[in-house]
Design an enzyme around this catalytic site. Structure first.
Site, short mmCIF file in Angstrom:
data_model
loop_
_atom_site.label_atom_id
_atom_site.label_comp_id
_atom_site.label_asym_id
_atom_site.label_seq_id
_atom_site.Cartn_x
_atom_site.Cartn_y
_atom_site.Cartn_z
N SER B 155 0.83 -1.21 0.00
CA SER B 155 0.00 0.00 0.00
C SER B 155 0.87 1.26 0.00
CB SER B 155 -0.89 -0.01 1.25
OG SER B 155 -1.32 1.30 1.56
N TYR B 168 -1.54 -0.48 10.22
CA TYR B 168 -1.79 -1.14 8.94
C TYR B 168 -0.58 -1.00 8.02
CZ TYR B 168 -3.58 -1.51 4.15
OH TYR B 168 -3.74 -1.83 2.82
#
Ligand SMILES: NC(=O)c1ccc[n+]([C@@H]2O[C@H](COP(=O)([O-])OP(=O)(O)OC[C@H]3O[C@@H](n4cnc5c(N)ncnc54)[C@H](OP(=O)(O)O)[C@@H]3O)[C@@H](O)[C@H]2O)c1
Lengths: 78, 259
Positions: B155, B168
């Protein structure tokens, strides 16, 4: 059992362009005597697992052919 | 012996580009579904995994028949990945040519609220599961002497930083480091490992963001819009395929041009 282990060993040796060995003495060392490096030992592990259903390197370092034979025998897949 | 001969035949056959077998996690929706669709369109077999079989994936099965395989499995059960996922769905005799570690969960909170149990659950699915699956995939590739391709979905949050995404993003940073080192370790066997670094996509995962928050994120990109899952899926297909034969240890960023 030792003949099928021999076949597995020779498969890995052939794959890395080394001549086959004719017999496997228990005292032979994987690295020093059979010329197996870490990735070859990884391949050997998988081939043994496929044939005998046991992950021989799962619980520690293995140095000689005899140690692998004992683990295969202990798992009862002879 | 007969089994061996059969598996050799299977692997010979599966080595043809048309019948490559690709394991994709998280195929029920979102990006994983888009990747499954794209990989199936290339003529490969998809071995798809998620907790539930969605209507969307069932439709792919209807269209592609036995090329769209599915196995329901909860990836948080990392200790059972060998026995419940591989032995049952992808046993050693079945050759595997590619892996896409896509399944992941989000954790949106401030570091000051960090909860230990949630953090462990997050790492279980986002980091430990992909690592254990990679282990099994490499073992299969070694047995069948397949020069396979490993692709991990990362990501843009790893590289940019967003409020609330520290936990995350750290799972994805771990995955990027794992991929780089896997590439180095297995390169001499022809096994490649790369990451696709995705920008914000309009999927369920980003569904908790308000339109205003989303707009702010898109304004931080050159294209001023969300990242299209189809574009990320195309990047994954590229890395899986022969066109990327010399590409390993890389992060391919597909993010609408984050600035
Ligand atoms: N959305 C974004 O903006 C964005 C941005 C950058 C990167 N990414 C990454 O892109 C990837 C795909 O995300 P997405 O946006 O498509 O998310 P999503 O819509 O939430 O889909 C996640 C997928 O993972 C599966 N999954 C989740 N937990 C699982 C578990 N314990 N066991 C098995 N499967 C599980 C889900 O299936 P089930 O629920 O059926 O199990 C689902 O198919 C992820 O790696 C994510 O981190 C997303």
């Amino acid at each position: 059992m030792s003949s099928s282990l021999l076949a597995v060993v020779n498969e890995v040796r052939t794959n890395k362009g080394q001549p086959s060995v004719e017999a496997l003495a228990s005292s032979l060392r994987w690295r020093e005597d059979l010329g197996f490096e870490s990735l070859d030992l990884a391949e050997l592990t998988v081939r043994i697992e496929e044939k005998f259903g046991v992950d021989v390197f799962a619980d520690g370092i293995v140095t000689t052919v005899g140690e692998v034979v004992r683990k295969i025998e202990k798992a009862g897949r002879t | 012996m007969a089994q061996k001969a059969q598996s050799e035949e299977l692997s010979k056959d599966a080595r043809q580009p048309m019948s490559k077998n690709i394991l994709i996690t998280g195929v029920s929706q979102g990006l994983g579904l888009a990747i499954a669709r794209a990989v199936l369109a290339e003529g490969c077999t998809v071995s798809g995994v998620s907790r539930r079989l969605s209507g969307h994936y069932a439709a792919l099965q209807e269209k592609h028949g036995s090329r769209a395989r599915f196995h329901a499995f909860d990836l948080s059960r990392t200790d059972d990945i060998k026995t419940e996922l591989f032995d049952k769905f992808l046993p050693l005799e079945t050759p595997l040519h590619g892996l896409v570690n896509n399944a992941a969960v989000a954790y949106d909170d401030l570091v000051s609220n960090l909860d230990g149990a949630r953090l462990r659950a997050l790492f279980e699915v986002n980091v430990f599961a992909p690592m254990v699956i990679t282990k099994q995939a490499i073992r299969s590739m070694l047995l069948h002497r397949v020069a396979g391709s490993l692709v991990h979905i990362s990501s843009v949050s790893v590289h940019t930083g967003y409020k609330g995404l520290a936990m995350y993003a750290s799972t994805k940073g771990a995955l990027e480091a794992f991929s780089k080192n896997t590439a180095r370790e297995w390169g001499e066997r022809g096994i490649r490992s790369n990451c696709v670094v995705a920008g914000f996509m309009e999927t369920a995962m980003s569904g908790t963001l308000t339109p205003a928050q989303k707009e702010k994120i898109y304004q931080r990109t050159a294209l001023k819009r969300a990242t299209a899952p189809g574009s990320v899926a195309a990047a994954v297909c590229y890395l899986l395929g022969e066109g990327a034969a010399s590409v390993t240890g890389q992060n391919l960023v597909v993010d609408s041009g984050t600035i």
